[in-house]
Write a protein that holds these residues in place. Structure first.
Motif, short mmCIF file in Angstrom:
data_model
loop_
_atom_site.label_atom_id
_atom_site.label_comp_id
_atom_site.label_asym_id
_atom_site.label_seq_id
_atom_site.Cartn_x
_atom_site.Cartn_y
_atom_site.Cartn_z
N ALA A 155 -6.47 -1.36 -4.90
CA ALA A 155 -7.27 -0.22 -5.02
C ALA A 155 -8.30 0.23 -4.28
CB ALA A 155 -7.66 -0.43 -6.66
N ASP B 216 -7.24 2.42 -1.20
CA ASP B 216 -7.22 3.67 -1.22
C ASP B 216 -8.60 4.34 -0.97
OD1 ASP B 216 -4.59 3.36 -1.97
OD2 ASP B 216 -4.80 3.34 -4.00
N ARG B 217 -9.75 3.95 -1.14
CA ARG B 217 -10.77 4.57 -1.00
C ARG B 217 -11.27 4.52 0.52
NH1 ARG B 217 -11.61 2.19 -6.34
NH2 ARG B 217 -12.34 0.29 -5.29
N LEU C 167 0.74 -1.34 -0.06
CA LEU C 167 0.14 -0.03 0.05
C LEU C 167 0.96 1.10 -0.24
CD1 LEU C 167 -2.82 -0.96 2.32
CD2 LEU C 167 -2.96 -0.53 -0.02
N LYS D 114 -11.13 5.35 4.08
CA LYS D 114 -10.52 6.51 5.23
C LYS D 114 -10.83 6.03 6.65
CE LYS D 114 -9.89 8.91 1.20
NZ LYS D 114 -8.64 8.79 0.74
N SER E 130 3.96 3.50 -4.75
CA SER E 130 3.21 4.22 -5.53
C SER E 130 2.52 3.31 -6.48
CB SER E 130 4.38 5.04 -6.33
OG SER E 130 5.09 4.43 -7.26
N LYS E 131 1.63 3.96 -7.41
CA LYS E 131 0.85 3.01 -8.36
C LYS E 131 1.65 2.49 -9.34
CE LYS E 131 -2.94 3.92 -6.17
NZ LYS E 131 -3.37 2.89 -5.35
N THR F 72 -9.91 0.46 7.49
CA THR F 72 -8.63 0.21 6.95
C THR F 72 -8.01 -0.98 7.61
OG1 THR F 72 -8.41 2.42 6.74
CG2 THR F 72 -6.44 1.11 6.68
#
Length: 176
Positions: free
Chosen positions: A56, A59-60, A35, A62, A38-39, A67
C-alpha cells in the motif's frame, strides 16, 4: 581435517554474497509482480499485514529512487513470508504463466467432457467433486444448450458461457 570436511552438510555451508544477492533480487521480483496486481487480486494472495502495508505504501511513492529502495524493503519483508505460495498464486493471475495455461486447458477439457457423449456421467462426477455449486439447474441448462450448439456450426455463445461458469467455480474454489 580439511576445510571441506567441516561443511559436510549443504545446509551448513555459508551462502556466498552473490547467492544472497540473487535470492534478494528474486524476492524483489516477486514484490514487483505483487505491485502489478490489482487491489482485488492482492487481497487474494496469502501474505502478512506487514507486506500488505508495504504494498500500500508503494502506491504512494512516485520518485524512481524511492521506489527502488522501497522494492528492496519489500524484498526484505518477503524473507519472512511464504514466498513460494505467493509466487504460485501470482502465477494463476498471469495469463502468460504455465500455471494459468494449465488451469485454462483443464477447464477446456472439462467443458468438452461435459458436452460430450458421456455428459451425464461427467456431470455427476463434476458435481461430486464440486459440492459447493449452488445453481445446478443453470449448469445443466448450459450443458444442454452447448450440446445443441455443437450441431450448429460456428456458434459458440453457450460453450463460452459454460466455460465462464466452470472458470468462476474453480476461481471460487481456489480463492482467486
Amino acid at each position: 581435517m580439511t576445510d571441506f570436511d567441516q561443511f559436510e552438510n549443504e545446509e551448513d555451508t555459508p551462502k556466498s554474497k552473490t547467492q544472497i544477492k540473487r535470492e534478494m533480487e528474486a524476492l524483489q521480483e516477486i514484490g514487483k509482480k505483487l505491485l502489478k496486481l490489482s487491489k482485488n487480486q492482492q487481497k487474494k494472495v496469502p501474505m502478512s499485514d506487514t507486506l500488505r502495508d508495504a504494498l500500500a505504501e508503494a502506491d504512494r511513492i512516485k520518485h524512481h529512487e524511492a521506489t527502488r529502495r522501497h522494492l528492496q524493503y519489500i524484498g526484505k519483508v518477503m524473507r519472512t513470508e511464504d514466498y513460494e505460495a505467493i509466487d504460485q498464486r501470482i502465477a494463476l493471475f498471469d495469463s502468460t504463466s504455465a500455471a494459468y495455461n494449465k488451469l485454462f486447458h483443464q477447464l477446456e477439457i472439462k467443458r468438452d467432457a461435459l458436452i460430450g457423449e458421456n455428459s451425464k456421467e461427467e456431470l455427476s462426477n463434476y458435481l461430486a467433486d464440486h459440492p459447493e455449486i449452488e445453481d445446478i439447474q443453470l449448469l445443466r441448462q448450459l450443458i444442454r444448450q452447448s450440446q445443441k450448439e455443437m450441431s450448429q456450426e460456428g456458434k459458440t455463445t453457450n460453450r463460452k458461457k459454460l466455460f465462464r461458469f466452470l472458470r468462476e467455480t474453480e476461481e471460487k474454489r481456489l480463492g482467486l
